[in-house]
Design a protein around this motif. Sequence first.
Motif, PDB file in Angstrom:
ATOM      1  N   LEU A  59      22.337  19.134  -5.202  1.00  0.00           N
ATOM      2  CA  LEU A  59      22.516  18.525  -6.475  1.00  0.00           C
ATOM      3  C   LEU A  59      22.121  17.163  -6.623  1.00  0.00           C
ATOM      4  CD1 LEU A  59      26.039  20.271  -7.117  1.00  0.00           C
ATOM      5  CD2 LEU A  59      23.752  20.840  -8.021  1.00  0.00           C
TER       6      LEU A  59
ATOM      7  N   ALA B 221      24.603  20.057 -13.719  1.00  0.00           N
ATOM      8  CA  ALA B 221      25.016  20.965 -12.733  1.00  0.00           C
ATOM      9  C   ALA B 221      26.425  20.704 -11.973  1.00  0.00           C
ATOM     10  CB  ALA B 221      24.174  21.601 -11.904  1.00  0.00           C
TER      11      ALA B 221
ATOM     12  N   TYR C  58      30.269  22.363 -12.477  1.00  0.00           N
ATOM     13  CA  TYR C  58      30.913  22.979 -11.307  1.00  0.00           C
ATOM     14  C   TYR C  58      32.287  22.319 -11.205  1.00  0.00           C
ATOM     15  CZ  TYR C  58      31.752  24.226  -6.627  1.00  0.00           C
ATOM     16  OH  TYR C  58      32.288  25.072  -5.642  1.00  0.00           O
TER      17      TYR C  58
ATOM     18  N   LEU D 184      23.397  26.432 -10.158  1.00  0.00           N
ATOM     19  CA  LEU D 184      24.522  26.538  -9.569  1.00  0.00           C
ATOM     20  C   LEU D 184      24.542  28.110  -8.954  1.00  0.00           C
ATOM     21  CD1 LEU D 184      27.156  25.047 -11.873  1.00  0.00           C
ATOM     22  CD2 LEU D 184      26.284  24.182  -9.359  1.00  0.00           C
TER      23      LEU D 184
ATOM     24  N   LYS E 295      33.824  30.942  -9.905  1.00  0.00           N
ATOM     25  CA  LYS E 295      33.628  30.296  -8.857  1.00  0.00           C
ATOM     26  C   LYS E 295      33.491  31.009  -7.536  1.00  0.00           C
ATOM     27  CE  LYS E 295      35.292  26.154  -6.679  1.00  0.00           C
ATOM     28  NZ  LYS E 295      36.686  25.245  -6.911  1.00  0.00           N
TER      29      LYS E 295
END
Length: 236
Positions: A19, A27, A31, A75, A95
């Motif tokens: 990232l 992103a 997240y 992601l 998630k």
Amino acid sequence: MLLQQGPKGDPTPGPLRSLVRRSQTKALDLYLLVGAVTSGGDFSVTEWATTWARTVGKYDEAAGPTAVSRAWKVLCDLKLIERRRGEEGKTVITKLREDGLGAPYTTPSGGEPYFQLPYEYWDKELNESLTLPAKAMLLITLSLRKERFTLPQDRVPSWYGISADTAGRGLRELQEKGVLAHVDDEWFATLKTRTGMASRPVYSLVAPFAPRGLGATTTALGSTVEGHSNVQPTAP
């Protein structure tokens, strides 16, 4: 595991490295937001893309959802989330475990190392004011779960996959924002100096970011966002 993987003494960088290296600020923001709004069940959240876009500062009804979709793809590619279509044009985001292996997410338990990101991160609008290097270093310093700690910049690349320059910029910014304090200096022996001694800064996170509940694993998300954390190495 988002930050670092592998056994103590031989750590490898986690997905955060990708990232940061790819400058994926949105992103990472999304997240962390997913972690803030999912607290149980299958750790999923269903919402319109325009809503997600506004949370990361994208208000254009065309460009915003496009930017969010790109961030979700990043992601998904890192296997940090799953994405599917929901009802009424909404998107269901689930998630996954932070190691990027695609396993379902579970709350830390049984003595697993973990770190907490306080909701004050959003209340104080640090999600908007901090740059990506500072956000990354905030997560790393939180993961250390110590009241006072050292973090040698020259070791950050091998431990976390983030360049020493990026780490330095992030640490300086956290100090400028009043999140991190340089509280002392630690002297150590080294062959890299003529005197055989050198110093490094000792840091401490400033409340409300100071570590909470040291030594106890919390599974409730009432006041913090939790994430699994690998055992961190000790600086030589």
